[in-house]
Design a protein around this motif. Structure first.
Motif: not given
Ligand SMILES: Nc1nc2c(ncn2[C@@H]2O[C@H](COP(=O)(O)OP(=O)(O)OP(=O)(O)O)[C@@H](O)[C@H]2O)c(=O)[nH]1
Ligand SMILES: [Mg+2]
Length: 479
Positions: A52, A280-281, A283, A358, A360, A362, A393-394, A402
């Motif tokens: 990751h 993450g996208n 954060n 956190r 998956s 979307s 956060c991915s 998730s």
């Protein structure tokens, strides 16, 4: 991918703080895929930690190494020991039994012995002993430990303090150290997770300790994420309920309540800090939470809840009956039943709210659920109804795909302080037990009155906002 390095540490005080701290480190290691057995192979690494981006950077948040942490991946405790990796933890208790486990147990190599401070025999469930006696005797030593730990950080992001409010050491010494931190690290945020007692108390003087500590929390903490043992007990008993277990009483009789309760608190903390640690996208850093959610000084008590609730060490996650689908995760996180504190955050006026996903989750999941939520809730008028901070956060928590954390600063928090004041007054009306406090050098009877006054101010601050209405502000006139 956002790349950043933040450094945080935990500072644990008293039995409760250190027991939560004891539950914290195994779960942090689990998040990084580090096996607890001393000699396991990498084949059994959990899937979620496989290459990751950003995992190495994330490791710095809670760990340091005198030789610097290289880009190698650690797989076992032995790897950590060989690389001289240390947890960024300061553990203080005026008893020695809990902290002694850090010196001798499985994680002994993870703790820097110079950051463990103990004494004997404790503060006797007396805030004044913790704050004044131990505060003056150990204040300087504690500051030295904190300064040394801070010097090992490249970018000190915040102090994460853990303690209970019911006893003497956590509530007294823990809250004294907040003032020390504020004086010596004025630019570093002080986040506190404190445990309010359950009510049917094992500590008779806990109402005094809670009120006295609340004054310090209000004046010297940046943000408080309170939890209470009653709410935690109910959550755990619901999670573990079976036919032969009769409610909370049955759960207490058959399980290890603190163990489970603490692991829920740790899950909340790991989720809360995940945006500061992992990529993450969208954060959210810890200081953004504080900036967005605390409109007025002192009104910084944030209700939290996580979904799904789970015990990370149990075999099957999430537990049967727990939500899995995104919409269910959101509605459960915003439900009254999953709060880590016995308040109804949605029953009042919302001063600020954050939702952190956190794994998956979307952006569409987020937007859809937040729109639904905002239509139902009452926000303070100056936010125009959409005071919602969003974070994604991915990296999911271990064992899950998730999860969702909800944080709400709400006028309903007044009920917590009302309840605390009632319990305090019941004891104080008879002046029961106060002689123990009065005989401590440095403590004055006025401390009770001034602490109660601070409590009332916070309660009133929140209560006033319950009734606040939007007002028409006259246009600025050019004279
Ligand atoms: N959730 C949780 N609560 C705890 C734990 N240990 C103690 N408590 C609660 O904490 C309160 C007592 O505080 P302690 O942390 O034991 O006290 P201390 O800070 O060590 O202070 P002294 O023992 O008085 O020196 C009570 O309300 C307990 O129910 C724990 O591991 N988890
Ligand atoms: Mg103790």
């Amino acid at each position: 991918m956002s790349e950043f390095l933040t450094v945080q540490g935990t500072v644990n005080f008293g039995q409760c703080g250190n027991q939560i701290g004891g539950a914290f480190w195994p779960l942090v290691l689990q998040e990084h895929g580090i096996q607890m057995q001393r000699d396991c192979s990498s084949k059994s690494q959990p899937q979620h930690i496989q290459p990751h981006g950003g995992m190495h950077e994330a490791f710095h948040s809670f760990f340091s190494s005198s030789g610097g942490i290289s880009e190698q991946s650690f797989k076992t405790l032995v790897d950590l020991e060989n690389a001289k990796v240390k947890a960024r933890a300061v553990c203080i208790d005026m008893e020695d039994s809990v902290v002694a486990r850090f010196r001798t147990g499985q994680f002994r190599h993870l703790f820097d012995d110079t950051c463990l401070l103990t004494n004997y025999p404790g503060s006797g469930n007396n805030w004044a002993e913790g704050f004044h006696t131990h505060g003056s005797e150990y204040g300087e030593r504690i500051l030295n430990i904190l300064q040394r730990s801070a010097e090992r950080c490249d970018q000190l992001h915040g102090f994460l303090c853990l303690f209970s409010l019911g006893g003497g050491t956590g509530s007294g010494l823990g809250s004294a150290v907040l003032g020390i931190l504020e004086d010596n690290f004025p630019l570093v945020e002080r986040y506190v997770t404190c445990v309010y007692p359950a009510g049917n108390e094992d500590v008779v003087t806990s109402p005094y300790n809670v009120v006295l500590a609340t004054r310090e929390l209000t004046h010297h903490a940046s943000c408080v994420f309170p939890v209470d043992n009653k709410a935690l007990l109910e959550l755990c008993s619901r999670l573990k309920s079976s036919k032969d277990m009769h409610g909370v009483a049955g759960y207490i009789a058959t399980c290890k309540p603190f163990h489970d309760m603490n692991s829920i608190v740790v899950n909340m903390l790991l989720h809360l800090t995940s945006g500061s640690r992992f990529p993450g996208n969208m954060n959210v850093d810890m200081n953004e939470i504080h900036n967005n959610m605390v409109p007025f000084p002192g009104l910084h008590y944030i209700a939290s809840s996580i979904s799904p609730l789970f015990f990370p060490t149990s075999g099957r996650n999430p537990a049967p009956g727990m939500p899995v689908k995104p919409d269910d995760l959101f509605s459960s996180a915003w439900s009254h039943d999953t709060q880590l504190l016995k308040v109804d955050p949605l029953g009042g006026m919302i001063l600020g709210a954050t939702v952190l996903g956190r794994g998956s989750i979307s952006v569409c999941d987020m937007r859809r659920n937040i729109d639904k939520f905002q239509r139902k809730m009452r926000f303070v008028p100056w936010t125009c109804g959409n005071a919602m901070k969003i974070g994604m956060c991915s990296v999911p928590p271990p064992g899950l795909t998730s999860s969702v954390l909800s944080l709400i600063n709400t006028s309903s928090m007044s009920s917590l302080f009302k309840d605390v004041a009632q319990k305090f007054n019941k004891l104080y009306r008879r002046k029961a037990h106060i002689h123990h406090y009065l005989q401590v050098p440095g403590f004055n009877e006025e401390d009770f009155a001034s602490s109660l006054e601070t409590l009332h101010e916070v309660e009133e601050g929140y209560t006033k906002l319950t009734k606040i209405k939007g007002e028409t502000v006259p246009r600025l006139q050019v004279l």
